[in-house]
Design a protein around this motif. Structure first.
Motif, mmCIF file in Angstrom:
data_model
loop_
_atom_site.group_PDB
_atom_site.id
_atom_site.type_symbol
_atom_site.label_atom_id
_atom_site.label_comp_id
_atom_site.label_asym_id
_atom_site.label_seq_id
_atom_site.Cartn_x
_atom_site.Cartn_y
_atom_site.Cartn_z
ATOM 1 N N HIS A 1 73.877 71.611 22.593
ATOM 2 C CA HIS A 1 72.616 71.151 23.183
ATOM 3 C C HIS A 1 71.538 72.196 22.951
ATOM 4 C CE1 HIS A 1 70.077 68.857 26.009
ATOM 5 N NE2 HIS A 1 69.563 70.039 26.270
ATOM 6 N N PRO A 2 70.466 71.847 22.245
ATOM 7 C CA PRO A 2 69.365 72.797 22.054
ATOM 8 C C PRO A 2 68.569 72.960 23.338
ATOM 9 C CG PRO A 2 68.800 70.681 21.090
ATOM 10 C CD PRO A 2 70.222 70.563 21.564
ATOM 11 N N ASP A 3 68.583 74.139 23.914
ATOM 12 C CA ASP A 3 67.826 74.406 25.138
ATOM 13 C C ASP A 3 66.442 74.937 24.761
ATOM 14 O OD1 ASP A 3 67.494 74.355 27.846
ATOM 15 O OD2 ASP A 3 68.518 76.250 28.234
ATOM 16 N N PHE A 4 65.822 74.260 23.818
ATOM 17 C CA PHE A 4 64.497 74.621 23.305
ATOM 18 C C PHE A 4 63.934 73.392 22.601
ATOM 19 C CE2 PHE A 4 67.714 75.587 20.164
ATOM 20 C CZ PHE A 4 67.210 75.049 18.994
ATOM 21 N N GLY A 5 62.646 73.399 22.337
ATOM 22 C CA GLY A 5 62.050 72.264 21.648
ATOM 23 C C GLY A 5 60.542 72.286 21.729
ATOM 24 N N SER A 6 59.950 71.127 21.474
ATOM 25 C CA SER A 6 58.498 70.973 21.539
ATOM 26 C C SER A 6 58.123 70.207 22.801
ATOM 27 C CB SER A 6 57.989 70.226 20.301
ATOM 28 O OG SER A 6 58.544 68.923 20.250
ATOM 29 N N GLY A 7 56.842 70.259 23.144
ATOM 30 C CA GLY A 7 56.377 69.524 24.305
ATOM 31 C C GLY A 7 56.842 70.156 25.610
ATOM 32 N N LEU A 8 56.905 69.332 26.658
ATOM 33 C CA LEU A 8 57.227 69.814 27.997
ATOM 34 C C LEU A 8 58.444 69.099 28.550
ATOM 35 C CD1 LEU A 8 53.628 69.799 29.582
ATOM 36 C CD2 LEU A 8 54.775 71.702 28.432
ATOM 37 N N TYR A 9 59.211 69.798 29.381
ATOM 38 C CA TYR A 9 60.289 69.202 30.155
ATOM 39 C C TYR A 9 60.095 69.616 31.604
ATOM 40 C CZ TYR A 9 64.913 68.133 32.006
ATOM 41 O OH TYR A 9 65.943 67.631 32.760
ATOM 42 N N PRO B 1 53.537 84.970 28.645
ATOM 43 C CA PRO B 1 54.196 83.709 29.014
ATOM 44 C C PRO B 1 55.472 83.977 29.801
ATOM 45 C CG PRO B 1 54.617 84.214 26.711
ATOM 46 C CD PRO B 1 53.609 85.230 27.197
ATOM 47 N N ILE B 2 55.734 83.135 30.776
ATOM 48 C CA ILE B 2 56.919 83.242 31.624
ATOM 49 C C ILE B 2 57.765 81.989 31.418
ATOM 50 C CG2 ILE B 2 57.751 83.554 33.988
ATOM 51 C CD1 ILE B 2 54.901 84.508 34.708
ATOM 52 N N GLU B 3 59.051 82.160 31.245
ATOM 53 C CA GLU B 3 59.937 81.012 31.091
ATOM 54 C C GLU B 3 59.791 80.079 32.296
ATOM 55 O OE1 GLU B 3 64.716 80.003 30.575
ATOM 56 O OE2 GLU B 3 64.055 81.971 31.327
ATOM 57 N N GLY B 4 59.557 78.802 32.029
ATOM 58 C CA GLY B 4 59.403 77.811 33.086
ATOM 59 C C GLY B 4 57.984 77.643 33.573
ATOM 60 N N GLN B 5 57.041 78.403 33.027
ATOM 61 C CA GLN B 5 55.652 78.357 33.487
ATOM 62 C C GLN B 5 54.986 77.052 33.070
ATOM 63 O OE1 GLN B 5 52.960 81.322 31.748
ATOM 64 N NE2 GLN B 5 52.257 81.746 33.830
ATOM 65 N N SER C 1 70.155 78.802 23.202
ATOM 66 C CA SER C 1 68.830 79.277 23.606
ATOM 67 C C SER C 1 67.890 79.359 22.406
ATOM 68 C CB SER C 1 68.934 80.656 24.256
ATOM 69 O OG SER C 1 69.757 80.624 25.390
ATOM 70 N N GLY C 2 66.626 79.074 22.648
ATOM 71 C CA GLY C 2 65.617 79.168 21.599
ATOM 72 C C GLY C 2 64.237 79.277 22.198
ATOM 73 N N ALA C 3 63.261 79.470 21.338
ATOM 74 C CA ALA C 3 61.867 79.601 21.764
ATOM 75 C C ALA C 3 61.148 78.267 21.608
ATOM 76 C CB ALA C 3 61.169 80.677 20.940
ATOM 77 N N PRO C 4 60.257 77.951 22.530
ATOM 78 C CA PRO C 4 59.488 76.711 22.395
ATOM 79 C C PRO C 4 58.538 76.782 21.205
ATOM 80 C CG PRO C 4 58.644 78.016 24.228
ATOM 81 C CD PRO C 4 59.885 78.706 23.746
ATOM 82 N N ASN D 1 61.286 69.152 16.134
ATOM 83 C CA ASN D 1 61.487 67.711 16.270
ATOM 84 C C ASN D 1 62.632 67.510 17.264
ATOM 85 O OD1 ASN D 1 62.593 65.025 15.878
ATOM 86 N ND2 ASN D 1 61.376 64.884 14.012
ATOM 87 N N ASN D 2 62.295 67.214 18.504
ATOM 88 C CA ASN D 2 63.305 67.136 19.562
ATOM 89 C C ASN D 2 64.378 66.094 19.280
ATOM 90 O OD1 ASN D 2 61.863 69.090 20.887
ATOM 91 N ND2 ASN D 2 60.978 67.720 22.420
ATOM 92 N N ASP D 3 63.980 64.945 18.761
ATOM 93 C CA ASP D 3 64.948 63.880 18.515
ATOM 94 C C ASP D 3 65.998 64.317 17.494
ATOM 95 O OD1 ASP D 3 63.683 62.245 20.326
ATOM 96 O OD2 ASP D 3 62.515 61.171 18.815
#
Length: 303
Positions: free
Chosen positions: A51-59, A101-105, A268-271, A276-278
């Protein structure tokens, strides 16, 4: 790291944290398999996909992943007050910008909880500064539960650290070197090990980790720092995206290190808005735990 750009999520332009023979950058594709590999992988999950715990956009309103910022040697240093693990933290000041930047901000400024990691790379001095549960204060200071400083140009990675110390990570490891970053993946080649989490770990650690984060002594649970490798027999599908192929090849060549407790097989990865999340979710998710093996563990430290 003199070729890295500056700013949030800046590309490193091919620069690699730590020397080529560092544990993070070592080719382990031919290393022997651990005798207890099957049991350890089974504990993490044989049928669960990556599971990629990174991607584009917001969660849930926040960017997906652990952000970082690259600063110059001229960045002013901020006072850091440690609230929980000061006796295992490298003292400040750290060159953390007030708007780091703070993780989860969340962009809307709403309050948030979680790990709140802050990662800062000083490009000109080859230093990495990492904070866990970081909170900016008035006047430019920061409060944090813990923090660590790493030398990016030496195998004496954390001169001030000691065996048994935590860092901004449960395993006592640096976080940034194990992140999947778009600027690397898009080139088709990631030249270092990756970072992932497991739900159940053991009260033990394996170098380069320095810290355990469990009360369990079950030998079938993975210790912090344990390295897994995508089996050579797994054929990376040619139709996968360049980014997914690069990620999976890195797992074959350099492997992944257990770095924290969390969800099983979360990478883990950087936003980055270019992910491409899909494709990430479907392609990486199709690779199951059964396709991995544990690299032989040497130097295990039990606590």
């Amino acid at each position: 790291m003199t070729t890295a750009a500056l700013g949030v999520g800046a590309p490193l332009n091919g620069s690699l944290p730590f020397p080529a023979d560092n544990a993070w950058n070592r080719d382990i594709s031919q290393a022997p398999v651990d005798p207890n590999s099957a049991n350890l992988i089974s504990t993490i999950g044989l049928t669960r996909g990556l599971h990629p715990d990174f991607g584009s956009g917001l969660y849930e309103g926040a960017p997906i992943g652990i952000p970082y910022v690259v600063v110059s040697g001229a960045q002013a240093k901020a006072t850091i007050r440690f609230l929980a693990y000061g006796d295992e933290s490298d003292p400040g000041p750290y060159p953390v910008p007030g708007n780091a930047p703070i993780e989860g901000q969340r962009p809307d400024g709403a309050s948030f909880d979680g790990d709140r990691h802050v990662l800062v790379i000083d490009r000109d001095n080859n230093r990495l500064y990492e904070l866990y549960r970081a909170f900016p204060q008035t006047g430019g200071a920061w409060d944090a539960d813990s923090g660590a400083v790493f030398r990016l140009d030496s195998n004496t990675v954390r001169p001030g650290g000691q065996a048994g110390w935590t860092s901004a990570d449960a395993a006592g490891l640096p976080i940034f070197p194990g992140l999947v970053r778009y600027d690397e993946a898009a080139t088709g080649a990631i030249r270092h090990a990756l970072r992932f989490t497991v739900r159940q770990s053991r009260r033990a650690y394996l170098p380069p980790a320095t810290h355990a984060a469990s009360s369990s002594t079950d030998p079938n649970r993975p210790p912090m720092g344990m390295r897994v490798r995508l089996k050579a027999s797994y054929a990376i599908p040619a139709q996968f995206s360049t980014e997914s192929r690069a990620i999976l090849q890195a797992m074959k060549t350099y492997g992944m290190l257990v770095a924290d407790n969390g969800s099983d097989w979360y990478i883990s990865g950087a936003p980055d808005p270019r992910w491409n999340n899909d494709k990430l979710l479907s392609e990486l998710g199709s690779v199951k735990g059964s396709q991995f093996e544990v690299v032989k563990m040497e130097g295990l430290v039990t606590q």
